[in-house]
Design a protein around this motif. Structure first.
Motif, mmCIF file in Angstrom:
data_model
loop_
_atom_site.group_PDB
_atom_site.id
_atom_site.type_symbol
_atom_site.label_atom_id
_atom_site.label_comp_id
_atom_site.label_asym_id
_atom_site.label_seq_id
_atom_site.Cartn_x
_atom_site.Cartn_y
_atom_site.Cartn_z
ATOM 1 N N PRO A 1 61.009 36.306 18.265
ATOM 2 C CA PRO A 1 59.553 36.375 18.473
ATOM 3 C C PRO A 1 58.838 35.109 18.032
ATOM 4 C CG PRO A 1 60.170 37.616 16.517
ATOM 5 C CD PRO A 1 61.452 37.159 17.149
ATOM 6 N N GLY A 2 57.564 35.038 18.417
ATOM 7 C CA GLY A 2 56.782 33.834 18.172
ATOM 8 C C GLY A 2 56.559 33.515 16.713
ATOM 9 N N PHE A 3 56.469 34.531 15.835
ATOM 10 C CA PHE A 3 56.193 34.219 14.438
ATOM 11 C C PHE A 3 57.345 33.465 13.783
ATOM 12 C CE2 PHE A 3 58.445 38.279 13.811
ATOM 13 C CZ PHE A 3 59.283 37.971 12.747
ATOM 14 N N ALA A 4 58.555 33.585 14.331
ATOM 15 C CA ALA A 4 59.731 32.917 13.765
ATOM 16 C C ALA A 4 59.902 31.558 14.427
ATOM 17 C CB ALA A 4 60.981 33.776 13.940
ATOM 18 N N GLY A 5 58.896 30.680 14.261
ATOM 19 C CA GLY A 5 58.899 29.415 14.980
ATOM 20 C C GLY A 5 60.070 28.522 14.673
ATOM 21 N N ARG B 1 65.073 26.653 17.982
ATOM 22 C CA ARG B 1 66.517 26.426 18.000
ATOM 23 C C ARG B 1 67.240 27.236 19.068
ATOM 24 N NH1 ARG B 1 64.745 25.313 12.817
ATOM 25 N NH2 ARG B 1 66.076 23.909 11.574
ATOM 26 N N ILE B 2 66.530 28.118 19.747
ATOM 27 C CA ILE B 2 67.148 29.031 20.706
ATOM 28 C C ILE B 2 66.470 28.895 22.066
ATOM 29 C CG2 ILE B 2 67.421 31.484 21.295
ATOM 30 C CD1 ILE B 2 69.411 30.640 19.248
ATOM 31 N N ILE B 3 67.281 28.889 23.121
ATOM 32 C CA ILE B 3 66.769 28.883 24.492
ATOM 33 C C ILE B 3 67.037 30.268 25.091
ATOM 34 C CG2 ILE B 3 66.790 27.712 26.711
ATOM 35 C CD1 ILE B 3 68.484 25.510 25.297
ATOM 36 N N PRO B 4 65.988 31.040 25.390
ATOM 37 C CA PRO B 4 66.225 32.307 26.077
ATOM 38 C C PRO B 4 66.510 32.063 27.555
ATOM 39 C CG PRO B 4 63.882 32.017 25.655
ATOM 40 C CD PRO B 4 64.570 30.821 25.066
ATOM 41 N N VAL B 5 67.695 32.424 27.990
ATOM 42 C CA VAL B 5 68.121 32.185 29.375
ATOM 43 C C VAL B 5 68.354 33.534 30.043
ATOM 44 C CG1 VAL B 5 69.891 31.172 30.857
ATOM 45 C CG2 VAL B 5 69.183 29.982 28.773
ATOM 46 N N PRO B 6 67.688 33.808 31.162
ATOM 47 C CA PRO B 6 67.920 35.090 31.828
ATOM 48 C C PRO B 6 69.277 35.113 32.517
ATOM 49 C CG PRO B 6 66.447 33.742 33.145
ATOM 50 C CD PRO B 6 66.689 32.986 31.869
ATOM 51 N N TRP C 1 60.258 19.805 20.873
ATOM 52 C CA TRP C 1 59.532 20.146 22.083
ATOM 53 C C TRP C 1 59.825 21.561 22.585
ATOM 54 C CZ3 TRP C 1 63.630 21.090 25.126
ATOM 55 C CH2 TRP C 1 64.790 20.322 24.942
ATOM 56 N N ASN C 2 60.756 22.258 21.910
ATOM 57 C CA ASN C 2 61.102 23.612 22.349
ATOM 58 C C ASN C 2 60.106 24.609 21.758
ATOM 59 O OD1 ASN C 2 62.538 25.719 23.554
ATOM 60 N ND2 ASN C 2 63.845 25.998 21.754
ATOM 61 N N ARG C 3 58.876 24.512 22.201
ATOM 62 C CA ARG C 3 57.823 25.428 21.765
ATOM 63 C C ARG C 3 56.906 25.700 22.945
ATOM 64 N NH1 ARG C 3 55.643 23.193 16.574
ATOM 65 N NH2 ARG C 3 57.319 21.750 16.098
ATOM 66 N N GLY C 4 56.368 26.869 22.955
ATOM 67 C CA GLY C 4 55.532 27.270 24.082
ATOM 68 C C GLY C 4 56.315 28.100 25.076
ATOM 69 N N ARG C 5 55.789 29.249 25.452
ATOM 70 C CA ARG C 5 56.452 30.163 26.367
ATOM 71 C C ARG C 5 55.515 30.546 27.499
ATOM 72 N NH1 ARG C 5 60.297 28.814 23.745
ATOM 73 N NH2 ARG C 5 61.801 30.121 22.628
ATOM 74 N N ILE C 6 56.090 30.689 28.675
ATOM 75 C CA ILE C 6 55.366 31.211 29.829
ATOM 76 C C ILE C 6 55.627 32.709 29.873
ATOM 77 C CG2 ILE C 6 55.112 31.120 32.323
ATOM 78 C CD1 ILE C 6 56.379 28.307 32.207
ATOM 79 N N GLY C 7 54.561 33.482 29.835
ATOM 80 C CA GLY C 7 54.730 34.936 29.868
ATOM 81 C C GLY C 7 55.405 35.490 28.642
ATOM 82 N N GLY C 8 55.380 34.733 27.551
ATOM 83 C CA GLY C 8 55.930 35.224 26.296
ATOM 84 C C GLY C 8 57.412 34.993 26.108
ATOM 85 N N MET C 9 58.178 34.716 27.188
ATOM 86 C CA MET C 9 59.629 34.599 27.079
ATOM 87 C C MET C 9 60.181 33.271 27.591
ATOM 88 S SD MET C 9 61.065 37.224 25.609
ATOM 89 C CE MET C 9 62.773 36.970 26.094
#
Length: 438
Positions: A246-250, A255-260, A406-414
């Motif tokens: 989640p976002g609070f754990a910046g 360090r993680i890339i969520p990949v569908p 630079w790995n910050r910011g999400r489109i649609g939360g994910m």
């Protein structure tokens, strides 16, 4: 053949039922350990800590296991993306051998033992796994790597040429591959449900539908875990959120890339028709960047086919079309078949493709499985519990989830902001590979 109504829920849920949150109960004010995330990692850690006598609270934003833990392809076994020589160069011989042993042997042994000890009914089958190679030169490299792994950790595996591979997968797409006979298949939703019950039997409290909103240092020591239903104070906190961090754990999120990852299931085809495509019933993965993975369903009557239909979330119909095309590339002899299910889940990739267990600012984490979580997630949950108990957390404590600023910011939360560009590059490369026949 035309499809009937397409289900966007995993095929696995038809037998196991959709994940559900336990009946709501008051949150305790204090615990020895709070675990954020009730997937395979969190529930395994909770079971270990509760069995050691710790008061454990597991907190999940939705239903336990609603994410990738109950949505994945159901393949169980080791896999590493960095070669043994790359691991040795980065971490030294001892740590590299430890990582390879945990990846290929210890994690699988642990999961099989856990399933047996807890009596988890999850359609477990020793199917073996075949990794198809999409170019001739890869066979020599696979032979060298397997030979080295046999020397270092006694791995049970061997390679096959293009003709011999037909014993495992009836496809002409690959130029041979590697066989891992100890790998298994299961229904991941049943697996998750059984692990949830095991953690609860051990004494862990599991709370669903309770989003965590923050973790901070508490006065007098330990941490305060704030949720939508109250705050729990604990000496130790484990983040077990992987692709759903989640976002609070910046600090972890960077360090993680969520990949569908997308999966379809065919209509029932009949056991004979499926067996003709999978003569040994093995699970199949491949070396292409598309990374298709496919297997017979537990009853042997359907094909379950997954892969990277896109690098961004797309709808079930779009995913069905792309994965059906890829399935036709693998099995042109199959012909048109109806697709009954099309679903997705988010895997958590690290930037170096290595999972890690450790602490950041005193908060424990275990994540970064990069697509190989059914064995590694419960194992590293166990290893994180060992660390919390003051014992050795194992070889992957040497790995660190390196961040990218630079790995910050999400489109649609994910979806990370840069993934649409990655998806465009992926699709362009896909077109070139098809043009070249790769």
């Amino acid at each position: 053949m035309t499809d009937s109504a397409l289900s966007s829920q995993p095929l696995w849920w038809e037998d196991a039922g959709a994940p559900e949150a336990p009946a709501e109960a008051p949150l305790p004010a204090e615990a020895d350990a709070v675990i954020v995330g009730a997937g395979l990692t969190g529930l395994s850690a909770a079971r270990e800590l509760a069995r050691a006598g710790r008061a454990v609270v597991v907190i999940e934003a939705g239903a336990p296991g609603i994410g990738a833990s109950s949505r994945n392809g159901g393949m169980v076994g080791g896999g590493h993306r960095l070669s043994s020589s790359e691991l040795e160069a980065r971490f030294g011989p001892e740590a590299a051998i430890g990582m390879l042993r945990e990846t290929h042997i210890d994690s699988l042994d642990y999961v099989l033992r856990l399933i047996a000890e807890e009596g988890i009914d999850c359609d477990l089958q020793r199917t073996g796994r075949f990794r198809g190679l999409h170019a001739p030169h890869l066979l020599d490299a696979a032979q060298r790597e397997i030979g080295r792994l046999q020397d270092l950790i006694g791995l049970e595996a061997h390679t096959l040429g293009a003709v011999e591979q037909q014993a495992h997968v009836s496809s002409k797409l690959y130029y041979g591959g590697a066989v891992y006979p100890r790998h298994h298949a299961l229904n991941p939703a049943k697996y998750l449900r059984g692990l949830l019950a095991a953690a609860q039997r051990a004494g862990a409290e599991v709370h669903g539908n309770t989003p965590v909103t923050g973790v901070r240092r508490a006065q007098g020591g330990g941490f305060a875990v704030a949720t939508a239903r109250g705050t729990v104070r604990a000496r130790d906190v484990l983040m077990a959120t992987n692709g759903y961090t989640p976002g609070f754990a910046g600090a972890l999120r960077r360090r993680i890339i969520p990949v569908p990852s997308f999966i379809i299931a065919t209509e029932p085809l009949g056991a004979n028709r499926v067996r003709a495509l999978f003569p040994t019933g093995a699970c199949i993965v491949e070396s292409r960047d598309r990374h298709c993975y496919f297997r017979p369903s537990p009853d042997g009557a359907r094909i379950v086919f997954g892969g990277r239909a896109a690098m961004i979330p797309i709808g079930p119909e779009a995913a069905k079309r792309e994965l059906s095309r890829l399935m036709e590339e693998v099995f042109p002899q199959l012909g048109p078949v109806a697709i009954t299910h099309s679903w997705r889940g988010f895997t958590g990739f690290s930037f170096d493709f290595l999972p890690a267990v450790g602490q950041i600012d005193g908060v424990w984490h275990a994540m970064g499985y990069s697509g190989s979580g059914n064995a590694m997630a419960p194992w590293l949950g166990r290893q994180a519990a060992q660390g919390i108990l003051g014992e050795d957390a194992g070889a992957f404590a040497h790995a660190s989830l390196s961040p990218r600023w630079w790995n910050r910011g999400r489109i649609g939360g994910m979806t990370p902001w840069y993934m649409p560009a990655v998806d465009a590059k992926f699709r362009g490369r896909d077109v070139m590979l098809r043009y070249r026949g790769g």
